[in-house]
Scaffold this motif. Structure first.
Motif, mmCIF file in Angstrom:
data_model
loop_
_atom_site.group_PDB
_atom_site.id
_atom_site.type_symbol
_atom_site.label_atom_id
_atom_site.label_comp_id
_atom_site.label_asym_id
_atom_site.label_seq_id
_atom_site.Cartn_x
_atom_site.Cartn_y
_atom_site.Cartn_z
ATOM 1 N N SER A 190 0.837 -1.198 0.000
ATOM 2 C CA SER A 190 0.000 0.000 0.000
ATOM 3 C C SER A 190 0.870 1.245 0.000
ATOM 4 O O SER A 190 1.954 1.266 0.566
ATOM 5 C CB SER A 190 -0.919 0.017 1.231
ATOM 6 O OG SER A 190 -0.171 0.081 2.421
ATOM 7 N N ASP A 191 0.383 2.274 -0.669
ATOM 8 C CA ASP A 191 1.031 3.580 -0.674
ATOM 9 C C ASP A 191 -0.077 4.629 -0.765
ATOM 10 O O ASP A 191 -0.753 4.712 -1.788
ATOM 11 C CB ASP A 191 1.976 3.709 -1.868
ATOM 12 C CG ASP A 191 2.883 4.923 -1.765
ATOM 13 O OD1 ASP A 191 2.772 5.655 -0.756
ATOM 14 O OD2 ASP A 191 3.690 5.130 -2.689
ATOM 15 N N PRO A 192 -0.359 5.374 0.298
ATOM 16 C CA PRO A 192 0.474 5.549 1.485
ATOM 17 C C PRO A 192 0.560 4.283 2.329
ATOM 18 O O PRO A 192 -0.307 3.414 2.251
ATOM 19 C CB PRO A 192 -0.245 6.671 2.245
ATOM 20 C CG PRO A 192 -1.671 6.566 1.818
ATOM 21 C CD PRO A 192 -1.615 6.165 0.384
ATOM 22 N N PRO A 193 1.596 4.195 3.149
ATOM 23 C CA PRO A 193 1.809 2.988 3.949
ATOM 24 C C PRO A 193 0.837 2.915 5.126
ATOM 25 O O PRO A 193 0.203 3.889 5.495
ATOM 26 C CB PRO A 193 3.252 3.150 4.438
ATOM 27 C CG PRO A 193 3.434 4.638 4.524
ATOM 28 C CD PRO A 193 2.653 5.203 3.368
ATOM 29 N N ARG A 194 0.767 1.716 5.722
ATOM 30 C CA ARG A 194 -0.113 1.465 6.862
ATOM 31 C C ARG A 194 0.624 1.799 8.163
ATOM 32 O O ARG A 194 1.737 1.323 8.397
ATOM 33 C CB ARG A 194 -0.545 -0.010 6.869
ATOM 34 C CG ARG A 194 -1.312 -0.468 8.103
ATOM 35 C CD ARG A 194 -2.742 0.010 8.118
ATOM 36 N NE ARG A 194 -3.417 -0.449 9.326
ATOM 37 C CZ ARG A 194 -4.079 -1.617 9.425
ATOM 38 N NH1 ARG A 194 -4.140 -2.420 8.372
ATOM 39 N NH2 ARG A 194 -4.673 -1.947 10.544
ATOM 40 N N VAL A 195 -0.013 2.606 8.990
ATOM 41 C CA VAL A 195 0.510 2.911 10.323
ATOM 42 C C VAL A 195 -0.151 1.988 11.328
ATOM 43 O O VAL A 195 -1.375 2.013 11.486
ATOM 44 C CB VAL A 195 0.254 4.383 10.711
ATOM 45 C CG1 VAL A 195 0.772 4.657 12.123
ATOM 46 C CG2 VAL A 195 0.911 5.328 9.711
ATOM 47 N N LEU A 196 0.632 1.152 11.997
ATOM 48 C CA LEU A 196 0.110 0.254 13.022
ATOM 49 C C LEU A 196 0.161 0.947 14.382
ATOM 50 O O LEU A 196 0.489 2.116 14.491
ATOM 51 C CB LEU A 196 0.917 -1.041 13.047
ATOM 52 C CG LEU A 196 0.817 -1.922 11.802
ATOM 53 C CD1 LEU A 196 1.782 -3.097 11.900
ATOM 54 C CD2 LEU A 196 -0.605 -2.419 11.603
ATOM 55 N N GLY A 197 -0.161 0.190 15.420
ATOM 56 C CA GLY A 197 -0.123 0.715 16.782
ATOM 57 C C GLY A 197 -1.520 0.963 17.310
ATOM 58 O O GLY A 197 -2.362 1.562 16.633
ATOM 59 N N PHE A 198 -1.770 0.493 18.536
ATOM 60 C CA PHE A 198 -3.099 0.627 19.133
ATOM 61 C C PHE A 198 -3.006 1.294 20.500
ATOM 62 O O PHE A 198 -3.505 2.385 20.690
ATOM 63 C CB PHE A 198 -3.793 -0.739 19.176
ATOM 64 C CG PHE A 198 -3.906 -1.331 17.801
ATOM 65 C CD1 PHE A 198 -4.830 -0.822 16.909
ATOM 66 C CD2 PHE A 198 -3.052 -2.333 17.372
ATOM 67 C CE1 PHE A 198 -4.915 -1.314 15.609
ATOM 68 C CE2 PHE A 198 -3.128 -2.831 16.080
ATOM 69 C CZ PHE A 198 -4.067 -2.326 15.191
ATOM 70 N N ASP A 199 -2.361 0.662 21.460
ATOM 71 C CA ASP A 199 -2.168 1.292 22.766
ATOM 72 C C ASP A 199 -1.411 2.599 22.628
ATOM 73 O O ASP A 199 -0.393 2.665 21.919
ATOM 74 C CB ASP A 199 -1.329 0.379 23.668
ATOM 75 C CG ASP A 199 -2.150 -0.673 24.380
ATOM 76 O OD1 ASP A 199 -3.343 -0.439 24.609
ATOM 77 O OD2 ASP A 199 -1.574 -1.719 24.716
ATOM 78 N N ALA A 200 -1.872 3.624 23.321
ATOM 79 C CA ALA A 200 -1.140 4.890 23.323
ATOM 80 C C ALA A 200 -1.515 5.718 24.541
ATOM 81 O O ALA A 200 -2.588 5.564 25.115
ATOM 82 C CB ALA A 200 -1.430 5.687 22.050
ATOM 83 N N ALA A 201 -0.608 6.622 24.900
ATOM 84 C CA ALA A 201 -0.878 7.660 25.888
ATOM 85 C C ALA A 201 -0.261 8.941 25.372
ATOM 86 O O ALA A 201 0.807 8.918 24.744
ATOM 87 C CB ALA A 201 -0.293 7.289 27.246
ATOM 88 N N GLY A 202 -0.946 10.051 25.596
ATOM 89 C CA GLY A 202 -0.440 11.315 25.095
ATOM 90 C C GLY A 202 -1.302 12.469 25.558
ATOM 91 O O GLY A 202 -2.055 12.352 26.535
ATOM 92 N N VAL A 203 -1.221 13.582 24.829
ATOM 93 C CA VAL A 203 -1.914 14.818 25.190
ATOM 94 C C VAL A 203 -2.835 15.236 24.046
ATOM 95 O O VAL A 203 -2.411 15.258 22.880
ATOM 96 C CB VAL A 203 -0.912 15.943 25.489
ATOM 97 C CG1 VAL A 203 -1.641 17.233 25.851
ATOM 98 C CG2 VAL A 203 0.035 15.533 26.613
ATOM 99 N N VAL A 204 -4.072 15.580 24.374
ATOM 100 C CA VAL A 204 -5.009 16.053 23.357
ATOM 101 C C VAL A 204 -4.507 17.382 22.797
ATOM 102 O O VAL A 204 -4.277 18.338 23.528
ATOM 103 C CB VAL A 204 -6.428 16.219 23.941
ATOM 104 C CG1 VAL A 204 -7.361 16.844 22.901
ATOM 105 C CG2 VAL A 204 -6.977 14.876 24.413
ATOM 106 N N GLU A 205 -4.332 17.403 21.480
ATOM 107 C CA GLU A 205 -3.845 18.605 20.792
ATOM 108 C C GLU A 205 -4.999 19.476 20.306
ATOM 109 O O GLU A 205 -4.955 20.705 20.385
ATOM 110 C CB GLU A 205 -2.978 18.175 19.600
ATOM 111 C CG GLU A 205 -2.307 19.303 18.870
ATOM 112 C CD GLU A 205 -1.007 19.735 19.541
ATOM 113 O OE1 GLU A 205 -0.383 20.686 19.035
ATOM 114 O OE2 GLU A 205 -0.617 19.128 20.556
ATOM 115 N N SER A 206 -6.056 18.830 19.782
ATOM 116 C CA SER A 206 -7.218 19.562 19.288
ATOM 117 C C SER A 206 -8.418 18.625 19.310
ATOM 118 O O SER A 206 -8.271 17.400 19.448
ATOM 119 C CB SER A 206 -6.987 20.084 17.867
ATOM 120 O OG SER A 206 -6.752 19.010 16.968
#
Length: 330
Positions: free
Chosen positions: A56-72
């Protein structure tokens, strides 16, 4: 924005299996929050998906668990605002968390535990939702429930949080399987009442629970049905979180043993009316963490949010020898 992605499925040893890319910033939908990702963890679902990805192009971004800060936030968001520190497990149908920014439906996102940093928090969401749904939806347990629960793969991500939730929120006795001394020490530290040998399950469970067990979490079900039919009491319950091909559960019928499937992405995948239960579960467990009743399950932190760092994390999880969770931070 910077992201780590795959153009096609490849073995983790191949440097092209995960690559550093630049992608457009995500555009939030009306109910979305855009999160600046601070840390992610790698789960078995990541390593199952990556090798089989189509080109695929654009490529596939994996990843499920996350922690961070709401930007918008999107125009219709009501439960979160910019600056909130959050955690979530995401949606398998949308671009993943291995990126600088991610758009996620607000109903899947909760404020993270105040007492945890981003790395410690990122270890928990996917496995927490899986364990919670197993205990309180599939098994329909309550605070007054008694009996014996067998957590297979007790030192894995789901087992590690399942043990804690079961001991804190039910009256169950918990047996956890382990195959190595370090795994046995880990599950005991999480509160397991007894450890059984993963390599000699029938004999060791039989010794620890001579009358059988009432509930089983099964992360590896292939070849186990006959054993389950011996170990589970009549009318008992098994929840599987894997997907073995050609599974025949007929040997369970004589004992009227119920077989359940658990897939924590069902709600976001099908946009179910109760999708906000992901937020609700994560908020309840955040309170348990802040009260000191549940602890993070991170054991390895890789401070390299890049393709190289994530390939290293994928390789560790693929080895099948990790205890707890592997987290990658910025």
């Amino acid at each position: 924005m910077r992201a780590v992605a795959s153009y096609r499925g490849l073995p983790v040893e191949d440097p092209e299996s995960l690559v550093d890319v630049e992608l457009p910033l995500p555009e939030p939908g009306p109910r979305d929050v855009v999160v600046r990702v601070g840390a992610v963890s790698v789960n078995p679902v990541d390593i199952k998906l990556r090798p089989g990805l189509p080109a695929s192009d654009p490529p596939r971004v994996l990843g499920f668990d996350a922690a961070g800060v709401v930007e918008s936030v999107g125009a219709e968001v009501t439960t979160l605002q910019a600056g909130d520190e959050v955690w979530y497990a995401g949606d398998i149908t949308r671009p993943g968390s291995n990126a600088e920014f991610q758009a996620v439906d607000e109903r899947l996102v909760a404020r993270k535990p105040r007492s945890l940093g981003f790395a410690e928090a990122a270890a928990l969401p996917l496995t927490t939702i899986t364990a919670w749904e197993t205990l309180f939806e599939r098994f329909a347990l309550t605070r007054g429930s008694t009996g014996t629960l067998l957590a297979l793969g007790g030192a894995g991500g789901v087992g590690s949080i399942l043990i804690q939730l079961a001991k804190q929120l039910t009256g169950l006795r918990v047996l956890a399987s382990a195959g190595r001394p370090e795994s046995a020490r880990w599950v005991t530290g999480l509160g397991a009442d007894a450890v059984v040998d993963h390599h000699d399950l029938a004999a060791t469970v039989g010794a620890a629970a001579p009358d059988g067990v009432d509930y089983v979490l099964s992360p590896h079900s292939a070849g186990m049905i006959e054993t389950f039919a011996q170990l589970v009491r009549p009318g008992g319950h098994i929840t599987a979180i894997d997907e073995p091909e050609g599974l025949d559960v007929l040997p369970l019928k004589a004992r009227s043993i119920a077989w359940h499937w658990e897939f924590m992405f069902t709600r976001p995948m099908y946009r179910t009316p109760d999708m906000i239960e992901h937020k609700n579960v994560l908020q309840k467990v955040a309170d348990l963490v802040d009260d000191g009743r549940v602890r993070t399950t991170v054991t390895t932190t890789i401070e390299d949010f890049s393709a190289a760092g994530l390939r290293r994390a994928h390789g560790m999880v693929e080895s099948g020898r990790t205890v707890g969770k592997v987290v990658v931070t910025r």
